[in-house]
Design a protein around this motif. Sequence first.
Motif, PDB file in Angstrom:
ATOM      1  N   ILE A  90       1.000  -1.225   0.044  1.00  0.00           N
ATOM      2  CA  ILE A  90       0.052  -0.102  -0.112  1.00  0.00           C
ATOM      3  C   ILE A  90       0.965   1.184  -0.007  1.00  0.00           C
ATOM      4  O   ILE A  90       1.836   1.416   0.952  1.00  0.00           O
ATOM      5  N   SER A  91       0.694   2.155  -0.828  1.00  0.00           N
ATOM      6  CA  SER A  91       1.551   3.377  -1.081  1.00  0.00           C
ATOM      7  C   SER A  91       1.085   4.191   0.092  1.00  0.00           C
ATOM      8  O   SER A  91       0.009   4.272   0.584  1.00  0.00           O
ATOM      9  N   PRO A  92       2.173   5.076   0.579  1.00  0.00           N
ATOM     10  CA  PRO A  92       1.698   6.167   1.743  1.00  0.00           C
ATOM     11  C   PRO A  92       0.651   6.897   1.446  1.00  0.00           C
ATOM     12  O   PRO A  92      -0.197   7.293   2.212  1.00  0.00           O
ATOM     13  N   GLU A  93       0.593   7.510   0.133  1.00  0.00           N
ATOM     14  CA  GLU A  93      -0.643   8.319  -0.273  1.00  0.00           C
ATOM     15  C   GLU A  93      -1.968   7.379  -0.077  1.00  0.00           C
ATOM     16  O   GLU A  93      -2.969   8.079   0.561  1.00  0.00           O
ATOM     17  N   ASN A  94      -2.041   6.366  -0.603  1.00  0.00           N
ATOM     18  CA  ASN A  94      -3.130   5.521  -0.539  1.00  0.00           C
ATOM     19  C   ASN A  94      -3.581   5.010   1.010  1.00  0.00           C
ATOM     20  O   ASN A  94      -4.615   5.040   1.438  1.00  0.00           O
ATOM     21  N   TRP A  95      -2.553   4.924   1.628  1.00  0.00           N
ATOM     22  CA  TRP A  95      -2.804   4.713   3.223  1.00  0.00           C
ATOM     23  C   TRP A  95      -3.608   5.860   3.898  1.00  0.00           C
ATOM     24  O   TRP A  95      -4.404   5.508   4.622  1.00  0.00           O
ATOM     25  N   LEU A  96      -3.234   7.029   3.502  1.00  0.00           N
ATOM     26  CA  LEU A  96      -3.762   8.029   4.251  1.00  0.00           C
ATOM     27  C   LEU A  96      -5.235   8.235   3.894  1.00  0.00           C
ATOM     28  O   LEU A  96      -6.057   8.641   4.580  1.00  0.00           O
ATOM     29  N   LYS A  97      -5.567   7.804   2.577  1.00  0.00           N
ATOM     30  CA  LYS A  97      -6.863   8.101   2.143  1.00  0.00           C
ATOM     31  C   LYS A  97      -7.795   6.835   2.657  1.00  0.00           C
ATOM     32  O   LYS A  97      -8.784   7.269   2.998  1.00  0.00           O
ATOM     33  N   LEU A  98      -7.344   5.856   2.858  1.00  0.00           N
ATOM     34  CA  LEU A  98      -7.728   4.381   3.480  1.00  0.00           C
ATOM     35  C   LEU A  98      -8.149   4.957   5.156  1.00  0.00           C
ATOM     36  O   LEU A  98      -9.278   4.477   5.350  1.00  0.00           O
ATOM     37  N   THR A  99      -7.161   5.340   5.518  1.00  0.00           N
ATOM     38  CA  THR A  99      -7.439   5.691   7.159  1.00  0.00           C
ATOM     39  C   THR A  99      -8.142   6.878   7.312  1.00  0.00           C
ATOM     40  O   THR A  99      -8.415   7.307   8.460  1.00  0.00           O
ATOM     41  N   THR A 100      -8.453   7.517   6.288  1.00  0.00           N
ATOM     42  CA  THR A 100      -9.572   8.946   6.523  1.00  0.00           C
ATOM     43  C   THR A 100     -10.821   8.728   5.910  1.00  0.00           C
ATOM     44  O   THR A 100     -11.939   9.355   6.229  1.00  0.00           O
ATOM     45  N   GLN A 101     -10.940   7.802   4.953  1.00  0.00           N
ATOM     46  CA  GLN A 101     -12.044   7.812   4.000  1.00  0.00           C
ATOM     47  C   GLN A 101     -12.557   6.395   3.822  1.00  0.00           C
ATOM     48  O   GLN A 101     -13.085   6.112   2.803  1.00  0.00           O
ATOM     49  N   PHE A 102     -12.329   5.504   4.798  1.00  0.00           N
ATOM     50  CA  PHE A 102     -12.704   4.080   4.578  1.00  0.00           C
ATOM     51  C   PHE A 102     -14.163   3.805   4.095  1.00  0.00           C
ATOM     52  O   PHE A 102     -14.299   3.127   3.209  1.00  0.00           O
ATOM     53  N   THR A 103     -14.873   4.098   4.931  1.00  0.00           N
ATOM     54  CA  THR A 103     -16.410   3.889   4.713  1.00  0.00           C
ATOM     55  C   THR A 103     -17.014   4.793   3.651  1.00  0.00           C
ATOM     56  O   THR A 103     -18.122   4.538   3.019  1.00  0.00           O
ATOM     57  N   ARG A 104     -16.342   5.841   3.061  1.00  0.00           N
ATOM     58  CA  ARG A 104     -16.579   6.875   2.093  1.00  0.00           C
ATOM     59  C   ARG A 104     -16.426   5.855   0.873  1.00  0.00           C
ATOM     60  O   ARG A 104     -17.096   6.011  -0.178  1.00  0.00           O
ATOM     61  N   VAL A 105     -15.291   5.422   0.611  1.00  0.00           N
ATOM     62  CA  VAL A 105     -14.813   4.701  -0.663  1.00  0.00           C
ATOM     63  C   VAL A 105     -15.181   3.288  -0.741  1.00  0.00           C
ATOM     64  O   VAL A 105     -15.297   2.711  -1.791  1.00  0.00           O
ATOM     65  N   PHE A 106     -15.498   2.501   0.358  1.00  0.00           N
ATOM     66  CA  PHE A 106     -15.945   1.311   0.403  1.00  0.00           C
ATOM     67  C   PHE A 106     -17.396   1.210   1.045  1.00  0.00           C
ATOM     68  O   PHE A 106     -17.346   1.457   1.999  1.00  0.00           O
ATOM     69  N   HIS A 107     -18.269   0.501   0.419  1.00  0.00           N
ATOM     70  CA  HIS A 107     -19.559   0.235   0.932  1.00  0.00           C
ATOM     71  C   HIS A 107     -20.047  -1.113   0.801  1.00  0.00           C
ATOM     72  O   HIS A 107     -21.277  -1.444   1.206  1.00  0.00           O
ATOM     73  N   GLY A 108     -19.197  -2.084   0.835  1.00  0.00           N
ATOM     74  CA  GLY A 108     -19.491  -3.485   1.038  1.00  0.00           C
ATOM     75  C   GLY A 108     -18.187  -4.182   1.359  1.00  0.00           C
ATOM     76  O   GLY A 108     -17.177  -3.691   1.946  1.00  0.00           O
TER      77      GLY A 108
END
Length: 324
Positions: free
Chosen positions: A275-293
């Motif tokens: 996981i790239s550092p940039e993607n990690w930050l997005k995942l840990t701040t927007q997890f439920t926004r970008v994933f709904h299942g």
Amino acid sequence: MAIARKRQVSLADTKYYHCISRCVRRAFLCGEDHFTGKSYAHRRGWVEDKLLELAKIFCIDVCAYAVMSNHTHLVLYVDDKKANRLNDKAIVIRWHKLCKGTLLTQKYMQGEKLSNVELIFFNQTVKQYRERLASISWFMRLLNEDIARRANKEDNCTGRFWEGRFKSQALLDEAALAACMAYVDLNPIRSKMANTPEDSNHTSVQRRLTSAIEGKQPKQLLRFAGMSRLIMPKGLPFELKSYLELVELTGRIMRKDKRGYIDNINLPLLERLNISPENWLKLTTQFTRVFHGAVGKPSSQAGYCENLNRKRRANISNCVKLLA
């Protein structure tokens, strides 16, 4: 349209699930009611205590949790093998800690002999209890019902306290699990309820950090078992030290006055999970926004959808972007 719970849980694909419950009232679950000025902060302790109490009884382990003002986040591990391994008496003892059981189960626990006909019904009941003790739905039901009753009694009212259904997400691989756990552990920081992980009250990361100071892991939570290997003991497939360092650093850079950046060289866990550092930050701040299942790499999604007979793969584009 809501998806039936049985079409979201596939233990053949993953034992890990992210569950979210939201309060429906204007007066927050555990926060401060700005209209009346009354604080409900003590209820966060109710939720945390009940959660850890249920984890001792159910064959379900808590990986991560965060009790917020008007919702809760949980990452759970379903240990169905343990439920199948327990004998009938152990199953009944556990269930009686939750409910009073039936006349037959009470008779059995008192040492009275059951007739052949009674044994048939008793065995059916034990089978049902065994399934319930490894059921996320029953775990969440007993957790939320207890809190709702106590809150209704305190507020001297009746009616619904939680939303009708809790939301759940299957976490199909290590990358999805790590990202979701960090997202949950960092919820108070993102919501400006705390400045650092160790200051985040009523969270799993605070509990883990407190124990880590003494060189231990908390007994109430699923322990970290280290990197995946051929003979893998039960536990989270990460190094505790690597995970805590990653969460600590991520929490400290999630501030408006600092530009988000993680030094990839110093964080081997991200390298191993690809996981790239940039993607990690997005995942840990927007997890439920970008994933709904269900969340996982495309290869993990394929088996999950096939086992549940689902044609559409949810989140596939975001999974490819952020986890592949």
